[in-house]
Design an enzyme around this catalytic site. Sequence first.
Site, mmCIF file in Angstrom:
data_model
loop_
_atom_site.group_PDB
_atom_site.id
_atom_site.type_symbol
_atom_site.label_atom_id
_atom_site.label_comp_id
_atom_site.label_asym_id
_atom_site.label_seq_id
_atom_site.Cartn_x
_atom_site.Cartn_y
_atom_site.Cartn_z
ATOM 1 C CG HIS A 1 7.246 12.602 26.492
ATOM 2 N ND1 HIS A 1 8.315 13.447 26.433
ATOM 3 C CD2 HIS A 1 6.888 12.317 25.099
ATOM 4 C CE1 HIS A 1 8.512 13.817 25.453
ATOM 5 N NE2 HIS A 1 7.635 13.081 24.275
ATOM 6 C CB CYS B 1 7.913 9.644 22.388
ATOM 7 S SG CYS B 1 7.449 11.415 21.553
HETATM 8 P P1 NAP Z 1 17.340 15.798 16.191
HETATM 9 O O1 NAP Z 1 18.085 15.702 17.600
HETATM 10 O O2 NAP Z 1 16.937 17.189 15.626
HETATM 11 O O3 NAP Z 1 18.328 14.898 15.039
HETATM 12 C C1 NAP Z 1 17.889 15.032 13.847
HETATM 13 C C2 NAP Z 1 18.890 14.009 13.130
HETATM 14 O O4 NAP Z 1 18.348 13.791 11.591
HETATM 15 C C3 NAP Z 1 20.290 14.468 13.112
HETATM 16 O O5 NAP Z 1 21.032 13.202 13.179
HETATM 17 C C4 NAP Z 1 20.510 15.024 11.694
HETATM 18 O O6 NAP Z 1 21.704 14.893 11.359
HETATM 19 C C5 NAP Z 1 19.808 14.196 11.070
HETATM 20 N N1 NAP Z 1 19.047 14.887 9.495
HETATM 21 C C6 NAP Z 1 18.678 15.882 9.764
HETATM 22 N N2 NAP Z 1 18.414 16.436 8.215
HETATM 23 C C7 NAP Z 1 19.093 15.611 7.540
HETATM 24 C C8 NAP Z 1 19.400 15.353 6.013
HETATM 25 N N3 NAP Z 1 18.908 16.230 5.116
HETATM 26 N N4 NAP Z 1 20.038 14.161 5.817
HETATM 27 C C9 NAP Z 1 20.449 13.248 6.890
HETATM 28 N N5 NAP Z 1 20.331 13.382 8.014
HETATM 29 C C10 NAP Z 1 19.669 14.367 8.247
HETATM 30 O O7 NAP Z 1 15.945 15.047 16.168
HETATM 31 P P2 NAP Z 1 15.396 13.854 16.916
HETATM 32 O O8 NAP Z 1 14.729 14.110 18.100
HETATM 33 O O9 NAP Z 1 16.557 12.972 17.157
HETATM 34 O O10 NAP Z 1 14.470 13.156 16.068
HETATM 35 C C11 NAP Z 1 14.528 12.904 14.678
HETATM 36 C C12 NAP Z 1 13.202 12.144 14.225
HETATM 37 O O11 NAP Z 1 12.790 11.144 15.225
HETATM 38 C C13 NAP Z 1 12.072 12.870 14.020
HETATM 39 O O12 NAP Z 1 11.384 12.111 12.786
HETATM 40 C C14 NAP Z 1 11.070 12.734 15.118
HETATM 41 O O13 NAP Z 1 9.826 12.977 14.836
HETATM 42 C C15 NAP Z 1 11.364 11.380 15.528
HETATM 43 N N6 NAP Z 1 11.008 11.252 16.908
HETATM 44 C C16 NAP Z 1 10.188 10.043 17.106
HETATM 45 C C17 NAP Z 1 10.024 9.888 18.210
HETATM 46 C C18 NAP Z 1 9.164 9.030 18.572
HETATM 47 O O14 NAP Z 1 8.055 9.336 18.989
HETATM 48 N N7 NAP Z 1 9.163 7.681 18.523
HETATM 49 C C19 NAP Z 1 10.693 10.552 19.463
HETATM 50 C C20 NAP Z 1 11.487 11.705 19.145
HETATM 51 C C21 NAP Z 1 11.709 11.852 17.615
HETATM 52 P P3 NAP Z 1 22.729 16.371 11.431
HETATM 53 O O15 NAP Z 1 23.408 16.045 12.799
HETATM 54 O O16 NAP Z 1 23.688 16.339 10.294
HETATM 55 O O17 NAP Z 1 22.105 17.634 11.527
HETATM 56 N N1 12T Z 2 6.708 16.982 16.898
HETATM 57 O O1 12T Z 2 7.503 11.239 16.218
HETATM 58 O O2 12T Z 2 7.929 17.543 19.081
HETATM 59 O O3 12T Z 2 5.613 12.207 15.404
HETATM 60 O O4 12T Z 2 8.108 16.401 20.744
HETATM 61 C C1 12T Z 2 7.738 13.040 18.381
HETATM 62 C C2 12T Z 2 7.929 14.186 18.699
HETATM 63 C C3 12T Z 2 6.835 14.525 16.625
HETATM 64 C C4 12T Z 2 6.854 12.071 16.195
HETATM 65 C C5 12T Z 2 7.841 16.475 19.526
HETATM 66 C C6 12T Z 2 7.004 15.722 17.451
HETATM 67 C C7 12T Z 2 7.034 13.400 16.998
HETATM 68 C C8 12T Z 2 7.465 15.447 18.590
#
Ligand code: NAP
Ligand code: 12T
Length: 341
Positions: free
Chosen positions: A245, A132
């Site tokens: 951010h 992000c």
């Molecule tokens: P979050 O709110 O904690 O959500 C995690 C999601 O993953 C939930 O839907 C969860 O489902 C699911 N999950 C976790 N364990 C799982 C499993 N064993 N099998 C299937 N589904 C599972 O996290 P988030 O902020 O959305 O972020 C998730 C991902 O996106 C991370 O990889 C993070 O690094 C990435 N991310 C990327 C950016 C970016 O920079 N582009 C920004 C933010 C996040 P449940 O409801 O069942 O727990």
């Molecule tokens: N740890 O997509 O904690 O690599 O804000 C994005 C956001 C990893 C990533 C965070 C993180 C990622 C966070």
Amino acid sequence: MLKKKKYNVAIVGATGAVGKEMINVLEERKFPVESLRLFASERSAGESMTFMNQDLVVELLQENVFNGIDIALFSAGEKISLQYAPIAARAGTVVIDNSSAFRMNPDIPLVVPEVNPDAVLKHNGIIANPNCSTIQMVVALKPLHDKAKIKRIVVTTFQSVSGKGKEAMDELFEQTKSLLSFGDVKVEVFPHQIAFNCIPHIDAFLDNAYTKEEVKMVDETKKIMEDDSLRITATTVRVPVYIGHSESVNIETEEHLSANEARAILSSAPGVLVYDDPGRNIYPVPVDAAGKDEVFVGRIREDESIPNGLNLWIVADNLRKGAATNAVQIAEILIRHTQKR
Ligand code: NAP
Ligand code: 12T
């Protein structure tokens, strides 16, 4: 993937902070969806969510679910991506992955549509969505780089808690509520109290005393801008903001660029909105950027300590342009270029 009128789409991690936004963005941008399937862990399987006024039941993610799915947006963390993205790709699905699992793999494109859209076409089943903090910075810096060649970038981030997911958002809420009623603070998700605080620590520390988040900004920026000669250093800080951010960015350029020239270039840059009128207290703030898809830039001014330097303040919604919107834009490029057969 073949050209179709509408596509079978899946979201892996649909119940998360990013996954929910992916559902919203697909709907708002009228992505041509034939069917949408939502996957999560056993914690949420069976729950229902809404897409285009239809109730969809969240399914348990399993290895055999990808047959017939054209495009899968992954946002369930690095471990799930490492395990399931190759399986999906082998089943013929194109994966757009939001985790850090594949971003620096030289065979996998890392794409920001305003910067390197053509990289999408080199995919072998997996396309990586950048971090992000990287996305919003390169959207604003690429047009300045094209004009005046950036030599060095010094960035400090002010990152919202939603970047760490839904549990992190709940922790800020609980700590704030408790402190305002003179209660104690429970620290579980972040390494320190986040309410009324700043924490210069995002993702794990490495041997060189930088955090992984800082190294992601350095490495990903060079890959997306396709310029290994860029010198970049970053400090990433968590602040008690829910969504959005902010980044204080200092650049040194090869050619001279005045603040007025930079403002003019950014005013016509794709995906950028300039909010820069200090006399009227106009500059971007995360509360205003939340819910929007643009990258907001303000506080544009010359760095008076060097001949060719500029300071900028760059703000965007980390769940939208920083994650979901960028992923759906990649999917839009993908379907625009699929073969007609
Ligand atoms: P979050 O709110 O904690 O959500 C995690 C999601 O993953 C939930 O839907 C969860 O489902 C699911 N999950 C976790 N364990 C799982 C499993 N064993 N099998 C299937 N589904 C599972 O996290 P988030 O902020 O959305 O972020 C998730 C991902 O996106 C991370 O990889 C993070 O690094 C990435 N991310 C990327 C950016 C970016 O920079 N582009 C920004 C933010 C996040 P449940 O409801 O069942 O727990
Ligand atoms: N740890 O997509 O904690 O690599 O804000 C994005 C956001 C990893 C990533 C965070 C993180 C990622 C966070």
